[in-house]
Scaffold this active site. Sequence first.
Site, PDB file in Angstrom:
ATOM      1  N   ASP A 114       0.821  -1.221   0.000  1.00  0.00           N
ATOM      2  CA  ASP A 114       0.000   0.000   0.000  1.00  0.00           C
ATOM      3  C   ASP A 114       0.853   1.267   0.000  1.00  0.00           C
ATOM      4  O   ASP A 114       0.690   2.150   0.874  1.00  0.00           O
ATOM      5  CB  ASP A 114      -0.902   0.022   1.253  1.00  0.00           C
ATOM      6  CG  ASP A 114      -1.697  -1.265   1.440  1.00  0.00           C
ATOM      7  OD1 ASP A 114      -2.111  -1.858   0.430  1.00  0.00           O
ATOM      8  OD2 ASP A 114      -1.910  -1.660   2.606  1.00  0.00           O
ATOM      9  N   GLU A 155     -11.485   0.496  -2.882  1.00  0.00           N
ATOM     10  CA  GLU A 155     -10.615   1.024  -1.817  1.00  0.00           C
ATOM     11  C   GLU A 155      -9.442   1.752  -2.468  1.00  0.00           C
ATOM     12  O   GLU A 155      -9.364   1.868  -3.688  1.00  0.00           O
ATOM     13  CB  GLU A 155     -10.098  -0.116  -0.919  1.00  0.00           C
ATOM     14  CG  GLU A 155      -9.246  -1.144  -1.650  1.00  0.00           C
ATOM     15  CD  GLU A 155      -8.919  -2.369  -0.814  1.00  0.00           C
ATOM     16  OE1 GLU A 155      -9.449  -2.524   0.303  1.00  0.00           O
ATOM     17  OE2 GLU A 155      -8.133  -3.211  -1.292  1.00  0.00           O
TER      18      GLU A 155
HETATM   19  O1  FUB Z   1      -3.181  -3.554   3.548  1.00  0.00           O
HETATM   20  C1  FUB Z   1      -4.475  -3.802   4.036  1.00  0.00           C
HETATM   21  C2  FUB Z   1      -5.480  -3.451   3.012  1.00  0.00           C
HETATM   22  O2  FUB Z   1      -5.262  -4.212   1.842  1.00  0.00           O
HETATM   23  C3  FUB Z   1      -5.407  -2.034   2.524  1.00  0.00           C
HETATM   24  O3  FUB Z   1      -5.890  -1.095   3.425  1.00  0.00           O
HETATM   25  C4  FUB Z   1      -6.166  -2.176   1.278  1.00  0.00           C
HETATM   26  O4  FUB Z   1      -6.091  -1.087   0.421  1.00  0.00           O
HETATM   27  C5  FUB Z   1      -5.558  -3.431   0.697  1.00  0.00           C
HETATM   28  O5  FUB Z   1      -4.370  -3.172   0.023  1.00  0.00           O
END
Ligand code: FUB
Length: 389
Positions: free
Chosen positions: A64, A288
């Site tokens: 991320d 997301e």
């Molecule tokens: O790293 C945990 C979660 O997985 C992140 O917050 C999301 O965007 C995905 O990458």
Amino acid sequence: MRKTSLMNGSAIMLAAALAACSGDAPTTSAETEVAAPPVETAEAEPTESKYLNEPLVSEIFTADPSVHVWEDGRIYVYPSHDYDAGIPEDDLGSQYAMRDYIVLSMDEVGGEVTIHDVALDVDDVAWAAQQMWAPDAAHKDGKYYLYFPAKDADGVFHIGAAVSDSPTGPFTAEPEPIEGSFSMDPTVYEDTDGEYYMYFGGIWGGQLQRWATGEYDADPNLNTDLVNDDPLTSDDEAGQPDDVALMPKIAKMGDDMVSFAEAPKDVMILDENGEPIKAKDHDRRFFEAAWVNKIDDTYYLSYSTGDTHLIVYATGDNPYGPFTYQGVVNLPVEGWTNHHSIFEHDGKYYLAYHDVQLSGKSHLRNVKITELTLNDDGTIEPVDPMPGE
Ligand code: FUB
């Protein structure tokens, strides 16, 4: 600061990585400099590797990546710090059980990477209990701010803020999450007029669907947005409903940078006909990982489509949108999640992203960087992170 010996070549890199990344709980205590492999562009000569790029570092698992170039001209990567907590995989991402943040930095893409000391640990955040997911950072008036999602003791995601005099921490967390914050994946965009905006949210394990009414809904049937795909509410011949997708949220930051100056609003993402993207449109709907850039006079909102594993983008003429869907930034990577940031350094644009080259496991990821091509008409040339497949 401790320096490790420099490694050349992806084979040595991978061997060292497999030895170093045991998947144990994070223990990094000394800053470390490592050599980064050369960055290859989409136009690069094919190599033996099926991957477009090599991991930035192999000593720890990182994911991320939120990348910023601060006033000193150095590149700072604010990633999640993955580790193996032994939690079985599920659709809510319980296996992503991260508990701290570690910043990476480098003078230039392809240069030596410094792995800094722990910037913030969950034990130092009074309100947070678990799952320190994708962070971002901002810089204002000599202070650096780390923004991070975490679940509280009731298992509800909120977004916290932490402050430091240094871009790499350690950061001191505010005692409470940002009032009015919910869900996860914050990104704070500094506009050209000096205002700051937080974009946030994510569905499924990110819990955005639980806030549809403005209050947290703990109903176990709301684990995903797929309630919108229920054929009983179908509106079309294929049995798919026409519900509008859940959209990312935006809130202007207060002057103190640790509060919202307004209640969060929806950021509308529209299709080519000016209609809001539908929940059933899993190739284009927001899942997301929102990220915002302003290039010339255009605002680019890029995000992950989650279960279709793409990074896509939409454009608008102001920070609030609406944004109109344009196309793909990054094709699927190895591993379930696809999460990125876009940054400019020395006149070139880059995409930071992750895959699971080092571990082969979706929850143990490694950050990579590749050059991004912007076409003359403002469109983004899609990246194929696995050209050798
Ligand atoms: O790293 C945990 C979660 O997985 C992140 O917050 C999301 O965007 C995905 O990458």
